[in-house]
Design an enzyme around this catalytic site. Structure first.
Site, mmCIF file in Angstrom:
data_model
loop_
_atom_site.group_PDB
_atom_site.id
_atom_site.type_symbol
_atom_site.label_atom_id
_atom_site.label_comp_id
_atom_site.label_asym_id
_atom_site.label_seq_id
_atom_site.Cartn_x
_atom_site.Cartn_y
_atom_site.Cartn_z
ATOM 1 N N HIS A 1 0.836 -1.138 -0.047
ATOM 2 C CA HIS A 1 -0.239 0.059 0.098
ATOM 3 C C HIS A 1 0.804 1.133 -0.056
ATOM 4 O O HIS A 1 2.107 1.023 0.174
ATOM 5 C CB HIS A 1 -0.811 -0.089 1.112
ATOM 6 N N GLU B 1 7.823 -9.447 5.619
ATOM 7 C CA GLU B 1 7.217 -9.682 6.949
ATOM 8 C C GLU B 1 5.821 -10.405 6.878
ATOM 9 O O GLU B 1 4.845 -9.943 6.280
ATOM 10 C CB GLU B 1 6.700 -8.234 7.275
ATOM 11 N N ASP C 1 6.760 -2.827 16.299
ATOM 12 C CA ASP C 1 5.459 -3.070 16.257
ATOM 13 C C ASP C 1 4.716 -3.764 17.590
ATOM 14 O O ASP C 1 3.768 -4.001 17.833
ATOM 15 C CB ASP C 1 5.008 -4.088 15.136
ATOM 16 N N ASP D 1 7.420 -4.684 3.920
ATOM 17 C CA ASP D 1 6.073 -4.804 4.682
ATOM 18 C C ASP D 1 4.893 -5.432 4.095
ATOM 19 O O ASP D 1 4.616 -5.532 2.800
ATOM 20 C CB ASP D 1 6.011 -3.188 4.903
#
Length: 594
Positions: free
Chosen positions: A246, A356, A423, A327
């Site tokens: 994204h 990831e 995270d 990611d």
């Protein structure tokens, strides 16, 4: 013998080429059911007087979970091909397990057997060799060090003056990293993983605005080039973080869509449901986790694909970076990642590609996409057992054994083993401030198979809850650093880099797990020596009976409580010997192999 539990498939983690001459074969059976397994194998074209010629090798039990045992053998077929099956015994019954089923006697028909057609060198999983010896250090750029206050973003706060939030900035930059590279070298770090550095609106930079530009709060491209050069001069590799699933809300093509709607030349760059495009009350386009500011990219679109493959190539060719961390990699199509790998490996054959992915990742780890994934199953087991005490010893041993058998050995050797990150809460916070628990976590991580990653500041005892709490400014004041912990971590890293058995060159297995005492014993070993790790993960002193693996051996005991690794000879254990371990303590022994 429970035949329904016996399982093998001639691919992935059950049968694979470890190198250009060696096959690894794994069989799964019901826990504590089968007592011995023999591999029966032969070249499919080797016959003698009308009879197929076979050989046998005894398989080794390499681990157990609560449900299954795993059996392993390495075999080097003379002509790089073989048919094979398994002779399984349980003390009273013998059966032969083949691709076509179970047989009471060894079949003579080769078509009944499993088949590994040919060991092609091109099919060997080929991750960069340097990764096996790398100790990574994750840096969140805005929070590591402020080296050039002239480029501070607006409303930058004094370093560490307040708790981190989702919106505040502290001015960390490339110059700050350069200024502290010698600190990382002294710690033993030889790989840096940077969270995103590209131009973005937020402090975390996962909402990319321009993938071809450095965010000005970190510096310019020449400063970044200098950073990479200074890292390489010190033997430190550099891995960048990229988000190809994204974009950010302010990414130029998405802004064009918002302005021009269905007339936008970029409308097919995203997964738009209908027009007009709206962001409230909820977006009418695919987005990461329904977050309207992170529209999902259409990586099947030829223009999108070309743009991001250019991004991948550009930062390698222009700045000589050593790897990409990707990611949300599991939500991007496999076809894109296959092309991505080809582009990256052409630009730099030994670049490291890390995805990831938080779940079973075998589809991405077959040599045509990623070199590794972030090993969250390892993370979850270690944190739940050592830090939170939410997992008992046997379950922990089972979970780590399952992790090791999820993937081929050459995949495990480059798995990215982390304990916390930007995270998650920091490990000391998860351990309720107990430094001894953190020491056990580091001992386990740095002696485990794979490539370990430390999160900045953990080595000096920083704390922090769920993000943004875990993203506080690095503490550079010596008086506020935990130097005992720092020296301990430094000693473990030094041993990992100098002793292949402690590091990534030794095999791993559990030999003891006890729920009552919350203790485990595991070993690392090769043909020359064994290292045995005795762990007490409880708040009580415990005494463990000496298991049979120790008896009659003269051991050397390790101590990591200072910057040096000390070894002291201990007496020969007898069959009635006991090992006493302090609360949240450990003992590490070394013994030579016969």
């Amino acid at each position: 013998m429970l035949k329904e539990a016996i399982y093998h498939r001639p691919k992935n983690n059950f049968a694979y080429a470890y190198d250009k001459e060696t096959l690894h074969i794994v069989l799964q059976t019901k826990k504590d059911d089968v007592t011995a397994v023999t591999l029966v194998y032969g070249d499919p074209y080797h016959w003698n007087e009308g009879k197929w010629v076979t050989k046998t090798l005894k398989m080794q039990k390499t681990g157990s979970t609560n449900l299954f045992d795993y059996w392993f053998i390495a075999v080097s077929p003379e002509f790089r091909r073989m048919r094979y099956g398994f002779k399984c015994m349980d003390g009273s019954e013998i059966c032969y397990y083949m691709e076509r089923g179970f047989f009471d006697a060894q079949p003579s028909d080769t078509s009944q057997y499993f088949c590994f057609p040919y060991l092609n060198n091109a099919d060997v999983f080929d991750a960069p060799a340097w990764v096996k010896d790398t100790i990574w250090y994750q840096i969140f750029p805005d929070r590591f060090a402020n080296g050039d206050k002239r480029i501070n973003p607006r409303r930058t706060l004094p370093w560490g003056s307040t708790a981190p939030t989702t919106t505040n900035f502290f001015g960390g930059d490339f110059k700050g990293v350069i200024d502290h590279l010698d600190y990382l070298v002294d710690l033993g770090i030889n790989g840096i993983y940077f969270t995103p550095i590209f131009k973005a609106h937020s402090n975390h930079k996962y909402d990319t605005m321009d993938y071809m530009e450095i965010d000005p709060q970190f510096g310019d491209k020449e400063t970044f080039r200098l950073l990479v050069e200074e890292c390489h001069a010190r033997g430190i590799r550099v891995m960048l973080d990229a988000v190809f699933n994204h974009s950010g809300f302010y990414f130029g093509p998405f802004q064009d869509v918002l302005r021009n709607q269905e007339k936008s030349i970029y409308k097919d760059w995203f997964h738009i449901w209908d027009f007009p495009v709206v962001t409230e009350p909820k977006p009418n386009y695919d987005a990461f986790a329904f977050v309207e500011t992170m529209p999902k990219l259409n990586t099947e679109n030829a223009e999108v694909k070309a743009y991001f493959l250019d991004v991948a190539r550009y930062w390698i060719e222009e700045f000589d970076i050593d790897g990409w961390r990707l990611d949300v990699a599991n939500e991007v199509d496999h076809a894109f990642w296959r092309e991505f790998r080809q582009v990256v490996k052409r630009a730099k054959p030994d670049a490291y590609i890390l995805g990831e992915i938080w779940h079973d990742s075998m589809p991405w780890l077959q040599g045509d996409q990623f070199d590794a994934v972030m090993n969250y199953p390892f993370t979850n087991g270690a944190i739940d057992y050592f830090a939170k005490n939410e997992m008992d010893a046997e379950t922990f041993a089972h979970s780590i054994t399952e992790v090791l058998h999820m993937y081929p050995a050459n995949v495990n050797e480059v798995a990215f083993n982390l304990l916390d990150s930007h995270d998650t809460p920091r490990m000391l916070t998860l351990a309720d401030g107990n430094i001894d628990k953190v020491k056990l976590l580091y001992l386990f991580q740095l002696s485990f198979i794979g490539t370990p990653c430390l999160y900045y500041g953990d080595e000096i005892g920083m704390v922090g809850g769920q993000d943004p709490g875990c993203r506080a400014c690095m503490i550079w004041d010596d008086t506020e650093q935990n130097h005992a912990l720092l020296n301990y971590v430094r000693a473990l890293i030094r041993l990992r880099k100098t002793d292949p058995v402690f590091g990534n060159g030794g095999s791993f297995r559990f030999i003891y797990a006890d729920n009552v005492s919350s203790s485990v014993i595991y070993e690392k070993y090769n043909d020359e020596k064994r290292m045995i790790f005795v762990i007490n993960n409880s708040d009580q002193s415990i005494t463990i009976p000496v298991v049979r693996e120790f008896v009659g051996e003269e051991l050397q005991e390790y101590c990591f409580e200072n910057a040096l690794v000390l070894k002291a000879t201990t007496p020969v254990f007898k069959t009635d010997s006991m090992i006493q371990i302090d609360p949240y303590g450990y003992k590490v022994f070394e013994m030579k192999m016969d």
